[in-house]
Design a protein around this motif. Structure first.
Motif, PDB file in Angstrom:
ATOM      1  N   PHE A 163       3.914  31.173  -3.970  1.00  0.00           N
ATOM      2  CA  PHE A 163       3.158  29.930  -4.116  1.00  0.00           C
ATOM      3  C   PHE A 163       3.691  28.873  -3.153  1.00  0.00           C
ATOM      4  CE2 PHE A 163       3.917  32.086  -8.116  1.00  0.00           C
ATOM      5  CZ  PHE A 163       2.628  32.343  -8.559  1.00  0.00           C
ATOM      6  N   ILE A 164       2.764  28.030  -2.668  1.00  0.00           N
ATOM      7  CA  ILE A 164       3.104  26.834  -1.899  1.00  0.00           C
ATOM      8  C   ILE A 164       2.295  25.682  -2.484  1.00  0.00           C
ATOM      9  CG2 ILE A 164       2.954  25.680   0.339  1.00  0.00           C
ATOM     10  CD1 ILE A 164       3.441  28.327   1.680  1.00  0.00           C
ATOM     11  N   ILE A 165       2.946  24.559  -2.736  1.00  0.00           N
ATOM     12  CA  ILE A 165       2.302  23.413  -3.378  1.00  0.00           C
ATOM     13  C   ILE A 165       2.303  22.233  -2.403  1.00  0.00           C
ATOM     14  CG2 ILE A 165       2.365  21.845  -5.351  1.00  0.00           C
ATOM     15  CD1 ILE A 165       3.924  24.062  -6.825  1.00  0.00           C
ATOM     16  N   ILE A 166       1.117  21.627  -2.183  1.00  0.00           N
ATOM     17  CA  ILE A 166       0.958  20.521  -1.227  1.00  0.00           C
ATOM     18  C   ILE A 166       0.280  19.355  -1.938  1.00  0.00           C
ATOM     19  CG2 ILE A 166      -0.024  19.800   0.976  1.00  0.00           C
ATOM     20  CD1 ILE A 166      -0.156  22.785   1.736  1.00  0.00           C
ATOM     21  N   PRO A 167       0.924  18.175  -2.035  1.00  0.00           N
ATOM     22  CA  PRO A 167       0.278  17.016  -2.663  1.00  0.00           C
ATOM     23  C   PRO A 167      -0.728  16.356  -1.710  1.00  0.00           C
ATOM     24  CG  PRO A 167       2.486  16.446  -1.945  1.00  0.00           C
ATOM     25  CD  PRO A 167       2.323  17.913  -1.665  1.00  0.00           C
ATOM     26  N   ILE A 168      -1.805  15.777  -2.268  1.00  0.00           N
ATOM     27  CA  ILE A 168      -2.847  15.100  -1.493  1.00  0.00           C
ATOM     28  C   ILE A 168      -3.123  13.742  -2.139  1.00  0.00           C
ATOM     29  CG2 ILE A 168      -5.249  15.199  -0.699  1.00  0.00           C
ATOM     30  CD1 ILE A 168      -5.104  18.177  -0.794  1.00  0.00           C
ATOM     31  N   ASP A 169      -3.287  12.680  -1.307  1.00  0.00           N
ATOM     32  CA  ASP A 169      -3.534  11.350  -1.870  1.00  0.00           C
ATOM     33  C   ASP A 169      -5.016  10.985  -1.803  1.00  0.00           C
ATOM     34  OD1 ASP A 169      -4.061  10.590   0.726  1.00  0.00           O
ATOM     35  OD2 ASP A 169      -2.434   9.137   0.872  1.00  0.00           O
ATOM     36  N   THR A 170      -5.300   9.721  -2.110  1.00  0.00           N
ATOM     37  CA  THR A 170      -6.683   9.262  -2.291  1.00  0.00           C
ATOM     38  C   THR A 170      -7.516   9.293  -1.025  1.00  0.00           C
ATOM     39  OG1 THR A 170      -5.831   7.008  -2.034  1.00  0.00           O
ATOM     40  CG2 THR A 170      -6.149   7.823  -4.289  1.00  0.00           C
ATOM     41  N   ILE A 171      -6.890   9.304   0.122  1.00  0.00           N
ATOM     42  CA  ILE A 171      -7.666   9.363   1.375  1.00  0.00           C
ATOM     43  C   ILE A 171      -7.476  10.706   2.077  1.00  0.00           C
ATOM     44  CG2 ILE A 171      -7.735   6.869   1.691  1.00  0.00           C
ATOM     45  CD1 ILE A 171      -5.445   7.165   3.722  1.00  0.00           C
ATOM     46  N   GLY A 172      -6.944  11.708   1.341  1.00  0.00           N
ATOM     47  CA  GLY A 172      -6.838  13.051   1.895  1.00  0.00           C
ATOM     48  C   GLY A 172      -5.592  13.325   2.693  1.00  0.00           C
ATOM     49  N   ARG A 173      -4.651  12.409   2.707  1.00  0.00           N
ATOM     50  CA  ARG A 173      -3.396  12.677   3.416  1.00  0.00           C
ATOM     51  C   ARG A 173      -2.597  13.722   2.642  1.00  0.00           C
ATOM     52  NH1 ARG A 173      -0.723   6.832   4.281  1.00  0.00           N
ATOM     53  NH2 ARG A 173      -1.204   6.793   2.032  1.00  0.00           N
ATOM     54  N   GLU A 174      -2.050  14.686   3.345  1.00  0.00           N
ATOM     55  CA  GLU A 174      -1.259  15.750   2.729  1.00  0.00           C
ATOM     56  C   GLU A 174       0.233  15.465   2.864  1.00  0.00           C
ATOM     57  OE1 GLU A 174      -2.283  19.524   4.328  1.00  0.00           O
ATOM     58  OE2 GLU A 174      -4.254  19.585   3.375  1.00  0.00           O
ATOM     59  N   GLY A 175       0.957  15.799   1.820  1.00  0.00           N
ATOM     60  CA  GLY A 175       2.401  15.717   1.873  1.00  0.00           C
ATOM     61  C   GLY A 175       2.981  16.996   2.429  1.00  0.00           C
ATOM     62  N   PRO A 176       4.286  17.057   2.595  1.00  0.00           N
ATOM     63  CA  PRO A 176       4.917  18.289   3.100  1.00  0.00           C
ATOM     64  C   PRO A 176       4.775  19.419   2.088  1.00  0.00           C
ATOM     65  CG  PRO A 176       6.586  16.740   2.352  1.00  0.00           C
ATOM     66  CD  PRO A 176       5.281  16.006   2.307  1.00  0.00           C
ATOM     67  N   PRO A 177       4.552  20.648   2.535  1.00  0.00           N
ATOM     68  CA  PRO A 177       4.436  21.772   1.597  1.00  0.00           C
ATOM     69  C   PRO A 177       5.777  22.067   0.933  1.00  0.00           C
ATOM     70  CG  PRO A 177       4.441  22.568   3.854  1.00  0.00           C
ATOM     71  CD  PRO A 177       4.382  21.076   3.940  1.00  0.00           C
ATOM     72  N   SER A 178       5.713  22.562  -0.275  1.00  0.00           N
ATOM     73  CA  SER A 178       6.927  22.946  -0.989  1.00  0.00           C
ATOM     74  C   SER A 178       7.513  24.200  -0.369  1.00  0.00           C
ATOM     75  CB  SER A 178       6.593  23.215  -2.461  1.00  0.00           C
ATOM     76  OG  SER A 178       5.819  24.400  -2.576  1.00  0.00           O
ATOM     77  N   PRO A 179       8.786  24.485  -0.633  1.00  0.00           N
ATOM     78  CA  PRO A 179       9.327  25.786  -0.221  1.00  0.00           C
ATOM     79  C   PRO A 179       8.531  26.911  -0.885  1.00  0.00           C
ATOM     80  CG  PRO A 179      11.076  24.300  -0.922  1.00  0.00           C
ATOM     81  CD  PRO A 179       9.796  23.635  -1.293  1.00  0.00           C
ATOM     82  N   LEU A 180       8.553  28.092  -0.279  1.00  0.00           N
ATOM     83  CA  LEU A 180       7.841  29.245  -0.825  1.00  0.00           C
ATOM     84  C   LEU A 180       8.501  29.675  -2.133  1.00  0.00           C
ATOM     85  CD1 LEU A 180       5.584  31.352  -0.182  1.00  0.00           C
ATOM     86  CD2 LEU A 180       7.407  32.792   0.737  1.00  0.00           C
ATOM     87  N   VAL A 201       0.853  -1.181   0.000  1.00  0.00           N
ATOM     88  CA  VAL A 201       0.000   0.000   0.000  1.00  0.00           C
ATOM     89  C   VAL A 201       0.897   1.241   0.000  1.00  0.00           C
ATOM     90  CG1 VAL A 201      -1.846   1.251   1.182  1.00  0.00           C
ATOM     91  CG2 VAL A 201      -1.801  -1.241   1.227  1.00  0.00           C
ATOM     92  N   ALA A 202       0.517   2.255  -0.803  1.00  0.00           N
ATOM     93  CA  ALA A 202       1.327   3.468  -0.933  1.00  0.00           C
ATOM     94  C   ALA A 202       1.476   4.181   0.404  1.00  0.00           C
ATOM     95  CB  ALA A 202       0.697   4.405  -1.959  1.00  0.00           C
ATOM     96  N   ASN A 203       2.623   4.816   0.562  1.00  0.00           N
ATOM     97  CA  ASN A 203       2.894   5.610   1.755  1.00  0.00           C
ATOM     98  C   ASN A 203       2.189   6.962   1.659  1.00  0.00           C
ATOM     99  OD1 ASN A 203       4.749   3.681   2.893  1.00  0.00           O
ATOM    100  ND2 ASN A 203       6.218   4.347   1.330  1.00  0.00           N
ATOM    101  N   ALA A 204       2.277   7.742   2.699  1.00  0.00           N
ATOM    102  CA  ALA A 204       1.757   9.107   2.677  1.00  0.00           C
ATOM    103  C   ALA A 204       2.513   9.908   1.620  1.00  0.00           C
ATOM    104  CB  ALA A 204       1.896   9.755   4.050  1.00  0.00           C
ATOM    105  N   PRO A 205       1.895  10.929   1.038  1.00  0.00           N
ATOM    106  CA  PRO A 205       2.546  11.698  -0.039  1.00  0.00           C
ATOM    107  C   PRO A 205       3.883  12.287   0.390  1.00  0.00           C
ATOM    108  CG  PRO A 205       0.219  12.254   0.097  1.00  0.00           C
ATOM    109  CD  PRO A 205       0.528  11.411   1.300  1.00  0.00           C
ATOM    110  N   GLY A 206       4.783  12.344  -0.574  1.00  0.00           N
ATOM    111  CA  GLY A 206       6.079  12.969  -0.347  1.00  0.00           C
ATOM    112  C   GLY A 206       6.088  14.391  -0.892  1.00  0.00           C
ATOM    113  N   PRO A 207       7.246  15.039  -0.894  1.00  0.00           N
ATOM    114  CA  PRO A 207       7.330  16.440  -1.331  1.00  0.00           C
ATOM    115  C   PRO A 207       7.394  16.573  -2.850  1.00  0.00           C
ATOM    116  CG  PRO A 207       9.472  15.683  -0.615  1.00  0.00           C
ATOM    117  CD  PRO A 207       8.529  14.541  -0.360  1.00  0.00           C
ATOM    118  N   VAL A 208       7.191  17.794  -3.312  1.00  0.00           N
ATOM    119  CA  VAL A 208       7.397  18.119  -4.724  1.00  0.00           C
ATOM    120  C   VAL A 208       8.740  18.824  -4.866  1.00  0.00           C
ATOM    121  CG1 VAL A 208       4.922  18.309  -5.121  1.00  0.00           C
ATOM    122  CG2 VAL A 208       6.243  20.359  -4.601  1.00  0.00           C
ATOM    123  N   SER A 209       9.244  18.873  -6.099  1.00  0.00           N
ATOM    124  CA  SER A 209      10.535  19.535  -6.360  1.00  0.00           C
ATOM    125  C   SER A 209      10.508  20.104  -7.771  1.00  0.00           C
ATOM    126  CB  SER A 209      11.695  18.549  -6.203  1.00  0.00           C
ATOM    127  OG  SER A 209      11.546  17.456  -7.097  1.00  0.00           O
TER     128      SER A 209
END
Length: 462
Positions: free
Chosen positions: A212-229, A140-148
């Protein structure tokens, strides 16, 4: 004779692994009718190997033989299914069922319609008999990771495109989107959910500092860490700085400049520069665009020596402020020479601008016949004319040079093999005691004018 059907218990459940016929009061004789085996155990849904929370998971087990039974095991729990019944049941969060059975194979499935993250790493086992089994481990997939690698591209005067990369690309399919929080001049402006890793933002206002700040979200609403500003200034280019120029020729100059931007805060990039050159009468005499931070301007009219050059940076939003530099060029004199037969004269003409106190002709080339001829040097200015001639006894067919060698000459009848340099000076300088050529001109006939001018031939080639 009575007949009894015997069953064998397996792992706390009754499992028919064979049919045994026993004769009452006699020894039990066993004849194994068939033996079963698991030939295939796979994940048939979803199509990707890493399962997202909330997915529908289907595991399929194919058993060969005619035993008519299969056992599902998960952790410490197991469930026996028989073609003769029961043919389905539950095993934890799974619904297990015999889907198809014939004389050669049995197909059974285990289905979880809403996979929980707690199943990550769980082992599910399909057994055909006490020793023949296959195991499947759930991932099963882990919680979302960061964007880059966030980038901003200006599309037009009011629209930009933001794009980024999700670092864990093997689990990106488990994201439902990305929350984008937008601030304008440090105040929350809007919030969007982007379905993919790029998003167009429109209705932008010129002169605004966006972040801007970008935050990934998965299928059950878990949020990943926010991107740097990420900051971006939505504006026209700044005025260019550090303008310099150099004269290349009478009608050519090269101009250099630098951009004036803070590299730590992105802005829409400069697409090109508009270069205009104005004459003293404020007429545009040159216009061009360049993507470089320098340009060579050619074809300037010789009737003007002062120009105004403007440099305007341009980006997708519009025109930046103009930067201006004044250019004053020096028009170098021109010389022409011609040869006529020995009975005539070779005439050298030198055109100089008025107001110059001294002008040196550094080289010239004269062709004369093999016999002696006469070299006539003449000068014209707005207010003076001085003429001097020299005999040329036996020169080369064609000679040229640039070394400065003094010649005591000026009167008709004196001579040099070839005179290749002429200095035109303000006559008042000639009578300066420190003037180095004064001793050369004592006998030179000079016609006085105001201001007086004079010619001196000062090179000799042998």
């Amino acid at each position: 004779m009575d007949h009894y059907q015997c069953h064998v218990a397996f792992r706390g459940e009754i499992m028919a692994t064979g049919i045994y016929w026993c004769l009452v009061l006699t020894e039990c004789l066993s004849l194994v009718v068939s033996m079963s085996s698991v030939v295939q155990f796979t994940q048939t849904a979803p199509a990707y190997s890493i399962i997202c929370p909330g997915d529908r998971l289907v595991l399929t087990c194919v058993v060969s033989g005619t035993g008519g039974a299969v056992t599902w095991q998960g952790g410490s729990t197991e469930k026996l299914l028989l073609t003769s019944g029961p043919s389905n049941g539950t095993l934890g969060s799974f619904f297990v069922n015999i889907n198809e059975s014939n004389s050669t194979a049995l197909i059974s499935t285990a289905i979880d319609n809403n996979v929980s993250v707690t199943l990550d790493g769980a082992n599910i086992v399909c057994l055909a008999d006490g020793t023949n089994a296959k195991q499947f481990t759930i991932d099963v997939a882990n919680a979302p990771g960061p964007v880059s690698n966030v980038s901003v591209n200006a599309i037009n005067k009011s629209t930009m495109l933001i794009s980024w990369t999700y670092q864990n690309d093997t689990e990106e399919h488990c994201l439902t989107g990305y929350v984008i929080n937008i601030s304008a001049n440090n105040m929350l402006y809007e919030s969007f959910i982007a379905p993919s890793n790029e998003y167009y933002i429109s209705s932008l206002i010129i002169g605004t500092n966006y972040s801007f700040i970008i935050i990934p979200i998965d299928t059950i609403g878990r949020e990943g860490p926010p991107s740097p500003l990420i900051q971006y200034i939505w504006n026209v280019p700044a005025q260019v700085v550090n303008i310099s120029w150099d004269q290349i020729s009478n009608d050519s100059i090269t101009i250099w400049w630098n951009i004036n931007e803070d590299s730590t805060t992105p802005v829409p990039p400069i697409q090109y520069y508009i270069i205009n050159v104005y004459s003293t009468s404020n007429n545009i005499i040159f216009n061009s665009n360049t993507t470089n931070t320098n340009i060579t301007i050619t074809g300037l009219p010789l009737t003007d020596t002062s120009y105004t050059v403007t440099i305007i940076p341009v980006n997708v939003i519009g025109y930046g402020p103009s930067a201006t530099v004044n250019v004053n060029v020096a028009i170098a004199p021109t010389m022409t020479s011609s040869y006529v037969p020995s009975s005539s004269l070779v005439t050298l003409i030198k055109d100089i601008s008025t107001g110059a106190s001294s002008l040196l002709i550094t080289s010239m080339s004269i062709s004369v016949p093999t016999t002696t001829g006469t070299l006539t040097i003449s000068g014209t200015g707005g207010v003076s004319v001085v003429t001097s001639s020299a005999m040329i006894p036996r020169p080369s067919t064609s000679t040229s040079g640039s070394s400065v060698v003094s010649v005591v000459s000026g009167a008709v009848g004196t001579y040099c093999s070839l005179c290749d340099g002429i200095r035109i000076v303000n006559r008042s300088s000639l009578f300066n005691p420190n003037f180095p050529y004064r001793e050369l001109i004592n006998n030179l006939p000079i016609k006085r004018y105001t201001p007086p001018m004079a010619f001196i031939s000062e090179n000799r080639f042998t």
